[in-house]
Scaffold this active site. Structure first.
Site, PDB file in Angstrom:
ATOM      1  N   GLY A 188      85.392  21.501   9.602  1.00  0.00           N
ATOM      2  CA  GLY A 188      84.851  22.794   9.196  1.00  0.00           C
ATOM      3  C   GLY A 188      83.436  22.992   9.685  1.00  0.00           C
ATOM      4  N   VAL A 192      79.202  23.340   4.568  1.00  0.00           N
ATOM      5  CA  VAL A 192      80.123  22.676   3.639  1.00  0.00           C
ATOM      6  C   VAL A 192      80.057  21.159   3.829  1.00  0.00           C
ATOM      7  CG1 VAL A 192      82.546  22.434   2.962  1.00  0.00           C
ATOM      8  CG2 VAL A 192      81.642  24.688   3.557  1.00  0.00           C
ATOM      9  N   GLU A 210      84.222  16.633  11.195  1.00  0.00           N
ATOM     10  CA  GLU A 210      84.512  17.291  12.469  1.00  0.00           C
ATOM     11  C   GLU A 210      83.992  18.717  12.370  1.00  0.00           C
ATOM     12  OE1 GLU A 210      85.551  15.866  15.101  1.00  0.00           O
ATOM     13  OE2 GLU A 210      85.977  13.917  14.200  1.00  0.00           O
ATOM     14  N   CYS A 244      86.571  25.430  17.570  1.00  0.00           N
ATOM     15  CA  CYS A 244      85.316  24.683  17.407  1.00  0.00           C
ATOM     16  C   CYS A 244      84.742  24.220  18.736  1.00  0.00           C
ATOM     17  CB  CYS A 244      85.521  23.498  16.470  1.00  0.00           C
ATOM     18  SG  CYS A 244      86.738  22.300  17.051  1.00  0.00           S
TER      19      CYS A 244
END
Length: 500
Positions: A188, A192, A210, A244
């Site tokens: 994410g 967070v 990751e 990502c």
């Protein structure tokens, strides 16, 4: 007691039965997971269509083919990965068993992401199962339809006591993070990730994070721009830019900016037609909150291609921005959407300096026909991974570790790397209660002679894998000759009964 606390306690109780230690059990679970991926393609595709408008054929390409490959690899290699691993010895341990034994960590929490909700949630689960762990699977609530499919169908294939799926939002995730796990695997964003690290620290739980970042894409003016821009267009706009490792921005010489933009514009049309909103292969922003976040990034930049949008459909057209300044709004955070800023730099030196002045990215893309330049950019920058003359493709190579560095994450996975990441690699040394004379050198009283022998025995490394049979026999002969010499030497200093 909360639902999440009860679930974790039940999983730990199941893990303590020891059944995951059996390789046959792990292989059965992996094969069941493979059967799930193959049999439930329709349900998987329907969920992704509702969440991200992914197409029927795009779903297996980006979500499940890689999972099939990972499972097949794990099944075929599991006995090899889980076997004791011999290591180099020194002369002091030449007659001992010295090896690494991979063993399960325990109960792993896998927190998935919404952009590729199957690929980045199930792939860590494959490694967790292969390594003999139990795992709590927490799919992202943002991709709600996929989370529901996972919750309803995965327990029909896997041991539901060992691998439960827990759905919910922030409250449920926070409750999960209060529990003690043996490893947390999160995919994410960095915000967070900090919360997860803070929660993990209370139990000294290791984490794999990751994350992402602004992955640069440098285009050398002497490369084949037509091919380069085709590959960049694919890498950027797949999944509507919500990847990502998507190229976040382009760095190129001012002299080729117009050509780069024209080539990307041409490829957008080739891939997604004149009207991408009606193209089945072009996705949507996950929700209106992210739609507004991405649209706000356009402020202060010049649109060269695209820009069309429809908030009711969460649609933003593939968009290229020209003459973007380093301090522009679009350059402050990871875009995670279909905006591609083009910044001009006067040289490779300037590009390297630009990249190094910012946080370390998850990926670095270099397009050039000059291998020396490629090697130089690799040597003088840092990133989670590097791809020259293509985009995204390193994610598909199971023999490469995938992961970030610095702000783009920590830990790595894919193939054997996932197995090792989610295993405790236990160092083992098994000696016999014999040859005590050799050990005299480490027992008090300490002397110069003993130190000399210790240096000889400890500093001499022995790699049995590189020794031939005759060389090994010769080394053993020397070893035992030295032992006899040590014994003979020590006999002059100690009584015979002390040596026994």
């Amino acid at each position: 007691m909360s639902r999440e606390q009860k679930a974790v306690e039940h999983v730990r109780k199941a893990f303590l039965t020891g059944r995951t230690k059996s390789l046959e059990y792990r292989i059965t679970q992996l094969k069941n997971l493979l059967r799930f991926v193959k049999e439930r393609q329709k349900a998987i595709a329907e969920g992704l269509k509702k969440d991200l408008s992914k197409s029927e054929y795009g779903t297996p390409l980006y979500e499940t083919i890689g999972l099939e490959s990972e499972i097949n690899l794990a099944v075929s290699k599991l006995k090899e990965w889980a076997a004791p691993r011999p290591v180099t010895k020194n002369l002091l341990t030449i007659s001992d068993q010295v090896y690494i034994k991979p063993e399960p960590l325990g109960v792993v929490l896998v927190i998935g992401a919404w952009n590729y909700p199957w690929a980045v949630t199930i792939q860590p689960l494959i490694g967790a199962i292969a390594a003999g762990n139990a795992a709590v699977v927490k799919p992202s609530e943002v991709s709600a339809h996929t989370a529901k499919v996972m919750e309803d169908l995965l327990p029909l294939y896997l041991d539901k006591e060992m691998y439960p799926v827990i759905t919910g939002g922030v409250t449920e995730t926070q409750e999960l993070l209060k529990q003690r796990f043996d490893h947390i695997f999160y995919t994410g964003n960095g915000t967070v990730a900090k919360i997860i690290m803070e929660a993990a620290a209370k139990h000294l739980t290791p984490v794999t994070l990751e994350l992402g970042g602004k992955s640069p894409c440098y285009i050398d003016k002497n490369c084949d721009l037509a091919v380069a821009c085709r590959r960049i267009t694919w890498g950027k706009y797949s999944n509507c830019g919500q990847t990502c490792i998507a190229p976040d921005y382009i760095l190129c010489d001012p002299s080729i900016q117009d050509r780069v933009i024209e080539e990307i514009k041409k490829n957008i049309k080739d891939f997604y037609t004149e009207n991408p909103q009606k193209c089945l292969d072009y996705g949507r922003i996950i929700n209106q909150r992210h739609f507004k976040r991405v649209m706000a990034m356009l402020e202060g930049s010049t649109i060269a291609v695209g820009g069309e949008n429809d908030v009711s459909d969460c649609y933003i057209a593939p968009t290229v921005l020209r003459d973007v300044k380093p301090d522009a709004k679009v350059m402050q955070d990871e875009i995670f959407g279909p905006l591609l800023p083009v910044l001009t730099v006067g040289s490779a030196d300037e590009a390297i300096k630009f990249i190094n002045e910012r946080e370390k990215p998850l990926a670095l893309y270099i397009f050039s026909s000059d291998n020396k330049l490629i090697k130089r950019m690799i040597a003088e920058t840092s990133s989670g991974g590097v791809v020259a003359n293509d985009c995204l493709m390193h994610f598909s190579v199971s023999s490469l570790p995938f992961g970030g560095v610095g702000n783009s994450g920590m830990g790595r996975y894919h193939g054997k790397f996932t197995f090792d990441q989610l295993s405790h690699l236990r160092g083992c040394l098994i000696k016999q209660l014999k040859m005590e004379a050799v050990n005299k050198m480490r027992y008090p009283p300490h002397t110069a002679d003993k130190l000399g022998w210790a240096r000889f025995f400890i500093l001499k490394q022995v790699d049995f894998g590189s020794l031939g049979r005759m060389a090994l026999l010769a080394l053993l002969a020397v070893f035992f000759a030295v032992i006899l010499q040590v014994i003979d030497h020590q006999t002059h200093h100690y009584s015979a009964d002390f040596l026994v």
